[in-house]
Design a protein around this motif. Structure first.
Motif, short mmCIF file in Angstrom:
data_model
loop_
_atom_site.label_atom_id
_atom_site.label_comp_id
_atom_site.label_asym_id
_atom_site.label_seq_id
_atom_site.Cartn_x
_atom_site.Cartn_y
_atom_site.Cartn_z
N GLY A 74 32.77 -7.82 2.93
CA GLY A 74 32.37 -7.17 1.56
C GLY A 74 31.41 -7.82 0.83
O GLY A 74 30.34 -7.24 0.69
N PRO A 75 31.05 -9.42 0.74
CA PRO A 75 30.26 -9.97 0.18
C PRO A 75 28.66 -9.71 0.88
O PRO A 75 28.05 -10.16 0.10
N LEU A 76 28.65 -9.20 2.11
CA LEU A 76 27.48 -9.00 2.67
C LEU A 76 26.91 -8.04 1.92
O LEU A 76 25.46 -7.93 1.96
N ALA A 77 27.23 -7.16 1.21
CA ALA A 77 26.71 -6.06 0.45
C ALA A 77 25.90 -6.75 -0.67
O ALA A 77 24.79 -5.97 -1.09
N ILE A 78 26.10 -7.81 -0.99
CA ILE A 78 25.07 -8.55 -1.91
C ILE A 78 23.64 -8.78 -1.56
O ILE A 78 22.67 -8.59 -2.22
N LEU A 79 23.59 -9.08 -0.04
CA LEU A 79 22.24 -9.14 0.46
C LEU A 79 21.35 -8.08 0.33
O LEU A 79 20.17 -8.28 -0.09
N GLU A 80 21.79 -6.90 0.43
CA GLU A 80 21.07 -5.61 0.18
C GLU A 80 21.04 -5.21 -1.55
O GLU A 80 19.68 -5.01 -1.85
N SER A 81 22.02 -5.34 -1.96
CA SER A 81 21.92 -5.24 -3.38
C SER A 81 21.00 -5.89 -4.15
O SER A 81 20.16 -5.72 -5.21
N ALA A 82 20.87 -7.20 -3.67
CA ALA A 82 19.87 -8.20 -4.53
C ALA A 82 18.62 -8.38 -3.86
O ALA A 82 17.92 -9.53 -3.97
N ALA A 83 18.10 -7.47 -3.01
CA ALA A 83 16.86 -7.43 -2.48
C ALA A 83 15.86 -7.94 -3.45
O ALA A 83 14.76 -8.59 -2.77
N ASP A 84 15.72 -7.47 -4.54
CA ASP A 84 14.41 -7.78 -5.37
C ASP A 84 14.70 -8.98 -6.49
O ASP A 84 13.57 -9.24 -7.25
#
Length: 209
Positions: A74-84
């Motif tokens: 689940g935490p891996l979703a942060i990588l895409e969500s915080a792209a900018d």
């Protein structure tokens, strides 16, 4: 990011409950906003004490946050969500799976300032993963202390209470709560109940070879 290497870094704000960890996290986020930096804030789905989409302090301060599944990948979703994002903050890191370790490293590698907050010990006084792993590889670590509710000494332990009595050593590790379920205690006043007859201070607990 660092001026020479152009890399990011990881900051950890750790300590017992009621030590001001989230308050410090919000202070750093406010300073980042003043500096006109883009900020992304995340919290685990399991923690809804201050609202489903906000992180908060015991003194009432809050900040909007994105809810992330804390289990498995689940935490891996942060990588895409915080792209900018230039600054990424994660509150209550102790509730996330160890995948958060990978997330923090990956974000820092791509030039992001990562600020992680969470308690580093369980109610048993043991390391509360994944925070210890993140602390080991972080560039900056601050460990905050509360005040022991029994003796007034600096407190580094989370005392879990069930109906006003110390929790049993076999109780589940994760129990979301605040003043109704936890107190801050020092090493000597911290109690872990190991049977149904008497509470046992951690300093009195023995480990047989």
């Amino acid at each position: 990011m660092h001026a020479i290497t152009r890399s990011g870094w990881v900051e950890v704000i750790s300590g017992s409950m009621f030590s001001g960890k989230t308050e410090e996290l919000l202070r750093r986020l406010r300073r980042a906003e003043i500096a006109d930096q883009s900020v992304a804030v995340y919290k685990p789905a399991v923690d809804d004490r201050y609202g489903e989409t906000t992180i908060g302090t015991h003194t009432g301060r809050q900040w909007d946050a994105t809810v992330i599944d804390s289990e498995g990948d689940g935490p891996l979703a942060i990588l895409e969500s915080a792209a900018d994002a230039e600054v990424v903050a994660v509150d209550e890191a102790n509730f996330f799976s160890t995948a958060l370790v990978e997330v923090c490293d990956a974000l820092a590698d791509r030039g992001v300032r990562v600020v992680v907050s969470g308690t580093d010990t369980t109610f048993r006084g043991e390391p509360f993963e994944p925070l210890p792993q993140i602390m080991a590889t972080a560039e900056y670590v601050d460990k905050f202390r509360a005040i022991c509710t029994v003796c007034g000494e600096p407190a580094t332990r989370n005392q879990r209470l069930i109906d006003g009595e110390p929790a049993h050593v076999d109780d589940p590790t994760i129990l979301v709560g605040a003043e109704e379920s936890y107190e801050a205690r020092c090493r000597d006043c911290h109690v872990v109940r190991t049977d149904d007859e008497r509470p046992t201070r951690r300093s009195e607990t023995r480990v047989d070879d």
